[in-house]
Design a protein around this motif. Structure first.
Motif, PDB file in Angstrom:
ATOM      1  N   ASP A 143       0.815  -1.210   0.000  1.00  0.00           N
ATOM      2  CA  ASP A 143       0.000   0.000   0.000  1.00  0.00           C
ATOM      3  C   ASP A 143       0.857   1.271   0.000  1.00  0.00           C
ATOM      4  OD1 ASP A 143      -2.416   1.387  -0.068  1.00  0.00           O
ATOM      5  OD2 ASP A 143      -2.498   1.580   2.120  1.00  0.00           O
ATOM      6  N   ILE A 144       1.807   1.329  -0.950  1.00  0.00           N
ATOM      7  CA  ILE A 144       2.709   2.483  -1.005  1.00  0.00           C
ATOM      8  C   ILE A 144       2.525   3.330  -2.269  1.00  0.00           C
ATOM      9  CG2 ILE A 144       4.488   1.589   0.544  1.00  0.00           C
ATOM     10  CD1 ILE A 144       6.000   0.579  -1.902  1.00  0.00           C
ATOM     11  N   ILE A 145       1.964   2.753  -3.334  1.00  0.00           N
ATOM     12  CA  ILE A 145       1.646   3.508  -4.552  1.00  0.00           C
ATOM     13  C   ILE A 145       0.289   3.015  -5.040  1.00  0.00           C
ATOM     14  CG2 ILE A 145       2.382   4.239  -6.864  1.00  0.00           C
ATOM     15  CD1 ILE A 145       5.193   3.188  -6.168  1.00  0.00           C
ATOM     16  N   ASP A 146      -0.600   3.956  -5.318  1.00  0.00           N
ATOM     17  CA  ASP A 146      -1.954   3.590  -5.756  1.00  0.00           C
ATOM     18  C   ASP A 146      -2.170   4.100  -7.180  1.00  0.00           C
ATOM     19  OD1 ASP A 146      -4.710   3.188  -6.081  1.00  0.00           O
ATOM     20  OD2 ASP A 146      -5.047   3.393  -3.917  1.00  0.00           O
ATOM     21  N   PHE A 147      -2.083   3.177  -8.127  1.00  0.00           N
ATOM     22  CA  PHE A 147      -2.258   3.548  -9.534  1.00  0.00           C
ATOM     23  C   PHE A 147      -3.735   3.763  -9.868  1.00  0.00           C
ATOM     24  CE2 PHE A 147       1.756   1.192  -9.373  1.00  0.00           C
ATOM     25  CZ  PHE A 147       2.604   2.101  -9.984  1.00  0.00           C
ATOM     26  N   GLU A 148      -4.612   2.966  -9.262  1.00  0.00           N
ATOM     27  CA  GLU A 148      -6.047   3.103  -9.528  1.00  0.00           C
ATOM     28  C   GLU A 148      -6.584   4.432  -8.994  1.00  0.00           C
ATOM     29  OE1 GLU A 148      -4.645   0.378  -8.247  1.00  0.00           O
ATOM     30  OE2 GLU A 148      -4.858  -0.956  -9.986  1.00  0.00           O
ATOM     31  N   LEU A 149      -6.080   4.867  -7.855  1.00  0.00           N
ATOM     32  CA  LEU A 149      -6.518   6.139  -7.288  1.00  0.00           C
ATOM     33  C   LEU A 149      -6.095   7.298  -8.200  1.00  0.00           C
ATOM     34  CD1 LEU A 149      -7.944   7.542  -4.955  1.00  0.00           C
ATOM     35  CD2 LEU A 149      -5.775   7.528  -3.686  1.00  0.00           C
ATOM     36  N   GLY A 150      -4.913   7.164  -8.799  1.00  0.00           N
ATOM     37  CA  GLY A 150      -4.477   8.180  -9.748  1.00  0.00           C
ATOM     38  C   GLY A 150      -5.384   8.255 -10.964  1.00  0.00           C
ATOM     39  N   VAL A 151      -5.857   7.088 -11.415  1.00  0.00           N
ATOM     40  CA  VAL A 151      -6.799   7.054 -12.541  1.00  0.00           C
ATOM     41  C   VAL A 151      -8.099   7.758 -12.159  1.00  0.00           C
ATOM     42  CG1 VAL A 151      -8.211   5.551 -14.002  1.00  0.00           C
ATOM     43  CG2 VAL A 151      -5.818   4.953 -13.543  1.00  0.00           C
ATOM     44  N   ILE A 209      -8.501  10.155  -9.930  1.00  0.00           N
ATOM     45  CA  ILE A 209      -8.303  11.593  -9.763  1.00  0.00           C
ATOM     46  C   ILE A 209      -8.036  12.287 -11.096  1.00  0.00           C
ATOM     47  CG2 ILE A 209      -6.802  13.354  -8.725  1.00  0.00           C
ATOM     48  CD1 ILE A 209      -6.285  11.301  -6.449  1.00  0.00           C
ATOM     49  N   THR A 210      -7.208  11.665 -11.930  1.00  0.00           N
ATOM     50  CA  THR A 210      -6.742  12.318 -13.165  1.00  0.00           C
ATOM     51  C   THR A 210      -6.891  11.422 -14.385  1.00  0.00           C
ATOM     52  OG1 THR A 210      -5.094  13.485 -11.826  1.00  0.00           O
ATOM     53  CG2 THR A 210      -4.823  13.578 -14.218  1.00  0.00           C
ATOM     54  N   GLY A 211      -6.226  10.275 -14.352  1.00  0.00           N
ATOM     55  CA  GLY A 211      -6.210   9.355 -15.488  1.00  0.00           C
ATOM     56  C   GLY A 211      -4.989   8.458 -15.379  1.00  0.00           C
ATOM     57  N   ALA A 212      -4.812   7.574 -16.342  1.00  0.00           N
ATOM     58  CA  ALA A 212      -3.673   6.664 -16.321  1.00  0.00           C
ATOM     59  C   ALA A 212      -2.375   7.450 -16.422  1.00  0.00           C
ATOM     60  CB  ALA A 212      -3.780   5.666 -17.472  1.00  0.00           C
ATOM     61  N   GLY A 213      -1.353   6.981 -15.699  1.00  0.00           N
ATOM     62  CA  GLY A 213      -0.049   7.623 -15.756  1.00  0.00           C
ATOM     63  C   GLY A 213       0.156   8.705 -14.720  1.00  0.00           C
ATOM     64  N   ASN A 268       6.806   2.293 -15.093  1.00  0.00           N
ATOM     65  CA  ASN A 268       7.657   2.222 -16.281  1.00  0.00           C
ATOM     66  C   ASN A 268       7.400   3.363 -17.264  1.00  0.00           C
ATOM     67  OD1 ASN A 268       8.915  -0.042 -15.323  1.00  0.00           O
ATOM     68  ND2 ASN A 268       7.718  -1.491 -16.522  1.00  0.00           N
ATOM     69  N   ARG A 269       6.158   3.839 -17.335  1.00  0.00           N
ATOM     70  CA  ARG A 269       5.876   4.989 -18.195  1.00  0.00           C
ATOM     71  C   ARG A 269       4.738   5.807 -17.571  1.00  0.00           C
ATOM     72  NH1 ARG A 269       5.128   4.123 -24.479  1.00  0.00           N
ATOM     73  NH2 ARG A 269       7.335   3.663 -24.211  1.00  0.00           N
ATOM     74  N   LEU A 270       5.036   7.067 -17.306  1.00  0.00           N
ATOM     75  CA  LEU A 270       4.072   7.941 -16.640  1.00  0.00           C
ATOM     76  C   LEU A 270       3.906   9.243 -17.418  1.00  0.00           C
ATOM     77  CD1 LEU A 270       5.361   7.599 -12.956  1.00  0.00           C
ATOM     78  CD2 LEU A 270       3.451   6.345 -13.999  1.00  0.00           C
ATOM     79  N   HIS A 271       2.769   9.908 -17.185  1.00  0.00           N
ATOM     80  CA  HIS A 271       2.562  11.252 -17.745  1.00  0.00           C
ATOM     81  C   HIS A 271       3.061  12.332 -16.790  1.00  0.00           C
ATOM     82  CE1 HIS A 271       0.485   9.838 -21.228  1.00  0.00           C
ATOM     83  NE2 HIS A 271      -0.461   9.243 -20.521  1.00  0.00           N
ATOM     84  N   GLN A 272       3.091  12.022 -15.500  1.00  0.00           N
ATOM     85  CA  GLN A 272       3.662  12.934 -14.501  1.00  0.00           C
ATOM     86  C   GLN A 272       4.630  12.147 -13.634  1.00  0.00           C
ATOM     87  OE1 GLN A 272       0.955  15.286 -12.029  1.00  0.00           O
ATOM     88  NE2 GLN A 272       2.457  15.315 -10.374  1.00  0.00           N
ATOM     89  N   PHE A 273       5.843  12.668 -13.500  1.00  0.00           N
ATOM     90  CA  PHE A 273       6.845  11.990 -12.682  1.00  0.00           C
ATOM     91  C   PHE A 273       7.820  13.022 -12.133  1.00  0.00           C
ATOM     92  CE2 PHE A 273       8.352  12.119 -17.019  1.00  0.00           C
ATOM     93  CZ  PHE A 273       9.694  12.460 -16.925  1.00  0.00           C
ATOM     94  N   ASP A 274       8.581  12.624 -11.126  1.00  0.00           N
ATOM     95  CA  ASP A 274       9.538  13.511 -10.468  1.00  0.00           C
ATOM     96  C   ASP A 274      10.946  13.247 -10.991  1.00  0.00           C
ATOM     97  OD1 ASP A 274       7.727  14.849  -8.703  1.00  0.00           O
ATOM     98  OD2 ASP A 274       7.611  13.010  -7.524  1.00  0.00           O
TER      99      ASP A 274
END
Length: 423
Positions: free
Chosen positions: A151-159, A161-165, A278-284
């Motif tokens: 439970d350290i990264i939530d990809f579904e929650l990002g979808v 809020i915003t969308g994939a990536g 591996n591929r994101l639209h927003q990253f640090d």
């Protein structure tokens, strides 16, 4: 942007060298040379008209003083016609200059001599490899499953809020992300780089200055109302700090670092190679940028490569360094080294950094110059590199440091995280 004089005097060399980047430059180069000739001829014609106008003005003044008003009036009519002709020539000159600029923007940077020939990433040259690939326990997981398990990264929650990536980092995942940013910045500042906090939106001039426009127009998020672009890398705002600057030779080299989120509209595809981080639209990402004298820039590039190596050694991640072939290089780069870490759980190499020398390509667009020992203005060389991009570094840590008990934190990061395991 390539310099017009160089293209004009080395036309065949430019065409040949750009072919190494799989770029067919013949038509554009021919047009650039033609437009440059037209521009110079028009400029000469305009200069001659202005010289004639200045002479007539002087003659009119002398005639008026000597009482030859009739002759002066005749010359005045001639100056009116010259002004009209000058206006037309000036408009024509601006149109030619704009068209020339547009064509120059289409030409990539020339690759350095040591750039290998090739069209695909498979033809990049492996120049260095270090680190032991860990043997994972049975049932080891890829990072996207580890992220869910702990439970350290939530990809579904990002979808949602915003969308994939657009992932959401949580708990120890968020703290580990922050730890990496702080660690990277500390390593960079300890190496002499000055830290900057910069805007995450840039104007069109900035995007053109570093070469993102027009080449990457479709890959950048654009706010049409204010005509601003979300940055794809901190390289853009940090390098543009020095746009239109004439720096002192004594101030070189200039070393900068900065952390920013990065935004890219890269077209998605499907499969494990783009899953999770591996591929994101927003990253640090933490970036390093250098402004150098031309004769020092390649030694500086080697130093940047060694700097990134040191970080990866401290993280104890298995990595390799690739010298990119012509077909896999970026539009603005003269020479690029890519760093990749090995993901044991995915059984593949993940790109985590690009370190590049742009020579004068960006500086010519930016009008970034320095005054040399002879008092002449010279274009500087610009360089930049990821030090480092977080998503795949984080993926490599999660996968390579996993144990049946949890994910062990690399020792060098523990003073930043405050914990030594994610369990």
């Amino acid at each position: 942007m390539l310099q017009v004089n160089f293209i004009r005097e080395n036309k065949e060399e430019v065409i040949t060298r750009l072919a190494k980047k799989n770029f067919e430059a013949t038509a554009i180069v021919e047009l650039v040379v033609e437009l440059d000739e037209k521009r110079r001829n028009t400029q000469v014609e305009l200069d001659n008209l202005l010289a004639e106008s200045n002479k007539l003005s002087k003659d009119i003044g002398e005639m008026m003083k000597s009482g030859e008003k009739a002759k002066a009036e005749i010359l005045k009519e001639k100056t009116i016609q010259i002004r009209e002709n000058s206006k037309e020539l000036n408009e024509a000159l601006n149109a030619i200059a704009n068209q020339l600029q547009d064509e120059l923007y289409k030409l990539p940077n020339l690759p350095a001599e040591i750039v290998p020939f090739g069209k695909t990433p498979e033809e990049n040259l492996n120049v260095f490899e270090e680190g032991d690939i860990p043997k994972l326990h049975e049932g080891a997981l890829p990072h996207w499953e580890l992220a869910k398990k702990y439970d350290i990264i939530d990809f579904e929650l990002g979808v949602k809020i915003t969308g994939a990536g657009f992932p959401v980092y949580k708990g120890k995942g968020a703290k580990l992300q922050r730890a990496l940013i702080s660690y990277f910045l500390d390593k960079n500042t300890d190496a002499g780089y000055k830290e900057y906090q910069v805007p995450h939106l840039v104007n069109e001039a900035s995007a053109y200055g570093t070469g993102q426009l027009p080449d990457k127009d479709g890959q950048m998020y654009h706010d049409a109302t204010d005509n601003l672009y979300l940055i794809p890398t901190a390289e853009v705002p940090v390098t543009n700090i020095f746009r239109d600057d004439l720096v002192s030779e004594n101030d070189l080299p200039i070393l900068c670092t900065g952390y920013t989120p990065c935004f890219r509209r890269e077209a998605g595809s499907y499969g494990a190679h783009v899953r999770g981080l591996n591929r994101l639209h927003q990253f640090d990402k933490v970036e390093i940028v250098r402004i150098e004298k031309p004769e020092n820039s390649y030694a500086a590039l080697d130093g940047m490569v060694e700097h990134v190596k040191e970080i990866l050694k401290e993280l104890k991640l298995p990595y390799r360094v690739l010298r990119l072939c012509g077909g896999d290089m970026g539009f603005a780069s003269a020479l690029t080294y890519d760093f990749e870490v090995f993901s044991t759980a995915q059984d593949r190499w993940l790109e985590i950094s690009s370190v590049s020398n742009f020579e004068t390509f960006q500086a010519n667009r930016l009008k970034l110059r320095y005054k040399d020992a002879n008092g002449k203005n010279q274009l500087a060389h610009t360089l930049n590199g990821s030090s480092l991009a977080l998503p795949r570094v984080l993926a490599g840590i999660l996968e390579n440091y996993q144990t049946p008990e949890g994910i062990v934190i690399p020792e060098v990061l523990r003073r930043y995280t405050g914990f030594d395991i994610i369990d």
